[in-house]
Design a protein around this motif. Structure first.
Motif, PDB file in Angstrom:
ATOM      1  N   THR A  88       0.804  -1.225   0.000  1.00 19.03           N
ATOM      2  CA  THR A  88       0.000   0.000   0.000  1.00 19.03           C
ATOM      3  C   THR A  88       0.835   1.272   0.000  1.00 19.03           C
ATOM      4  OG1 THR A  88      -0.166  -0.025   2.402  1.00 19.03           O
ATOM      5  CG2 THR A  88      -1.973  -1.049   1.176  1.00 19.03           C
ATOM      6  N   SER A  89       2.085   1.186   0.449  1.00 14.84           N
ATOM      7  CA  SER A  89       2.967   2.356   0.518  1.00 14.84           C
ATOM      8  C   SER A  89       2.376   3.471   1.372  1.00 14.84           C
ATOM      9  CB  SER A  89       3.299   2.875  -0.881  1.00 14.84           C
ATOM     10  OG  SER A  89       4.042   1.917  -1.596  1.00 14.84           O
ATOM     11  N   LEU A  90       1.838   3.098   2.547  1.00 15.48           N
ATOM     12  CA  LEU A  90       1.337   4.105   3.473  1.00 15.48           C
ATOM     13  C   LEU A  90       2.472   5.056   3.834  1.00 15.48           C
ATOM     14  CD1 LEU A  90      -1.179   4.930   5.190  1.00 15.48           C
ATOM     15  CD2 LEU A  90      -0.044   3.785   7.086  1.00 15.48           C
ATOM     16  N   GLY A  91       2.167   6.330   3.847  1.00 16.76           N
ATOM     17  CA  GLY A  91       3.170   7.341   4.129  1.00 16.76           C
ATOM     18  C   GLY A  91       3.636   8.062   2.881  1.00 16.76           C
ATOM     19  N   PHE A  92       2.947   7.812   1.766  1.00 15.95           N
ATOM     20  CA  PHE A  92       3.241   8.570   0.549  1.00 15.95           C
ATOM     21  C   PHE A  92       3.016  10.049   0.812  1.00 15.95           C
ATOM     22  CE2 PHE A  92       2.626  10.288  -3.665  1.00 15.95           C
ATOM     23  CZ  PHE A  92       3.601   9.651  -4.398  1.00 15.95           C
ATOM     24  N   VAL A 127      -2.664  12.252  13.278  1.00 10.25           N
ATOM     25  CA  VAL A 127      -1.838  12.123  12.079  1.00 10.25           C
ATOM     26  C   VAL A 127      -2.694  11.531  10.964  1.00 10.25           C
ATOM     27  CG1 VAL A 127      -0.924   9.838  12.742  1.00 10.25           C
ATOM     28  CG2 VAL A 127       0.359  11.263  11.148  1.00 10.25           C
ATOM     29  N   ALA A 128      -2.523  12.057   9.765  1.00 11.39           N
ATOM     30  CA  ALA A 128      -3.174  11.514   8.579  1.00 11.39           C
ATOM     31  C   ALA A 128      -2.068  11.111   7.618  1.00 11.39           C
ATOM     32  CB  ALA A 128      -4.091  12.543   7.938  1.00 11.39           C
ATOM     33  N   ALA A 129      -2.155   9.895   7.095  1.00 10.77           N
ATOM     34  CA  ALA A 129      -1.145   9.387   6.169  1.00 10.77           C
ATOM     35  C   ALA A 129      -1.841   8.809   4.948  1.00 10.77           C
ATOM     36  CB  ALA A 129      -0.290   8.314   6.844  1.00 10.77           C
ATOM     37  N   GLY A 130      -1.338   9.140   3.772  1.00 18.09           N
ATOM     38  CA  GLY A 130      -1.926   8.667   2.531  1.00 18.09           C
ATOM     39  C   GLY A 130      -1.169   7.499   1.945  1.00 18.09           C
ATOM     40  N   SER A 142      -1.003   4.516  -3.833  1.00 12.39           N
ATOM     41  CA  SER A 142      -1.106   3.357  -4.719  1.00 12.39           C
ATOM     42  C   SER A 142      -2.368   2.535  -4.467  1.00 12.39           C
ATOM     43  CB  SER A 142       0.128   2.461  -4.586  1.00 12.39           C
ATOM     44  OG  SER A 142       0.198   1.911  -3.287  1.00 12.39           O
ATOM     45  N   GLN A 143      -2.891   2.575  -3.252  1.00 13.79           N
ATOM     46  CA  GLN A 143      -4.107   1.829  -2.942  1.00 13.79           C
ATOM     47  C   GLN A 143      -5.299   2.741  -2.665  1.00 13.79           C
ATOM     48  OE1 GLN A 143      -4.357  -1.559  -3.200  1.00 13.79           O
ATOM     49  NE2 GLN A 143      -2.333  -1.277  -4.105  1.00 13.79           N
ATOM     50  N   ARG A 144      -5.110   4.046  -2.854  1.00 14.64           N
ATOM     51  CA  ARG A 144      -6.205   5.022  -2.779  1.00 14.64           C
ATOM     52  C   ARG A 144      -6.886   5.053  -1.417  1.00 14.64           C
ATOM     53  NH1 ARG A 144      -8.541   3.293  -8.674  1.00 14.64           N
ATOM     54  NH2 ARG A 144      -6.741   4.017  -9.832  1.00 14.64           N
ATOM     55  N   TYR A 145      -6.074   5.212  -0.366  1.00 14.71           N
ATOM     56  CA  TYR A 145      -6.676   5.364   0.945  1.00 14.71           C
ATOM     57  C   TYR A 145      -5.823   6.224   1.859  1.00 14.71           C
ATOM     58  CZ  TYR A 145      -3.795   1.921   3.563  1.00 14.71           C
ATOM     59  OH  TYR A 145      -2.781   1.256   4.192  1.00 14.71           O
ATOM     60  N   LEU A 146      -6.461   6.666   2.950  1.00 10.26           N
ATOM     61  CA  LEU A 146      -5.814   7.408   4.031  1.00 10.26           C
ATOM     62  C   LEU A 146      -6.001   6.631   5.312  1.00 10.26           C
ATOM     63  CD1 LEU A 146      -7.371  10.976   3.671  1.00 10.26           C
ATOM     64  CD2 LEU A 146      -5.110  10.270   2.920  1.00 10.26           C
ATOM     65  N   ARG A 147      -5.083   6.808   6.225  1.00  9.70           N
ATOM     66  CA  ARG A 147      -5.253   6.317   7.579  1.00  9.70           C
ATOM     67  C   ARG A 147      -5.167   7.541   8.484  1.00  9.70           C
ATOM     68  NH1 ARG A 147      -2.912   0.841   8.603  1.00  9.70           N
ATOM     69  NH2 ARG A 147      -4.948   0.334   7.821  1.00  9.70           N
TER      70      ARG A 147
END
Length: 159
Positions: free
Chosen positions: A72-76, A87-90, A93-98
């Motif tokens: 997912t490459s969270l932290g793009f 904190v919000a992290a995008g 590549s998988q079209r989501y935020l955490r």
């Protein structure tokens, strides 16, 4: 001056960073991190948040608290609220935020989906992210569509 190191150079830790309003909390994203328990090149990505205690930087929570799923490459992208507690992290590549909130003990997801906001139809969703000072409004872009997606968090409804 203290240095904060990523796990591996290939993780690209620090390619995306965010700082709280008072400069005492910082978020370091490593969108190519594989996680300690996953195969090389899984590119899960993670974000680690640190708070200065007057003498040094201490990590808030554990290594896997803000961790993406496989590939997912969270932290793009990454952004912090003014106080550094949201904190919000995008994960473009998988079209989501955490979107995660610090409770003083651990990171917990905000909203009904454990802090995950997604839009499978928005190409590049999560490529950039901004968060309001209070951490209740998040804006992300779908850069290949040219769209902006705002989300408001309702504290009373946990949505």
């Amino acid at each position: 001056m203290e240095t904060i190191y990523g796990l591996q150079p290939a993780d690209e830790a620090g390619k995306r960073v965010a700082l709280s309003a008072d400069g005492q909390t910082l978020a370091v994203a490593a969108h190519k991190n594989d996680g300690n328990d996953h195969p090389t090149d899984s590119n899960r990505g993670h974000v680690r948040v640190y708070r200065h205690n007057g003498t040094g930087w201490n990590q808030l929570g554990g290594d896997h608290d803000i961790l993406g799923d496989t590939s997912t490459s969270l932290g793009f992208s990454v952004s912090l609220s003014a106080d550094g507690n949201v904190v919000a992290a995008g994960a473009e590549s998988q079209r989501y935020l955490r979107v995660m909130r610090w409770t003083g003990i651990a990171w917990e997801g905000m909203g009904q989906n454990g802090g995950v906001v997604s839009d499978a139809n928005a190409d590049g969703f999560g490529s950039e992210v901004a968060i309001s000072d209070d951490g209740h409004t998040v804006l992300t872009s779908a850069r290949y569509d040219g769209d902006m997606h705002p989300y408001a968090y309702d504290v009373d409804q946990n949505t």
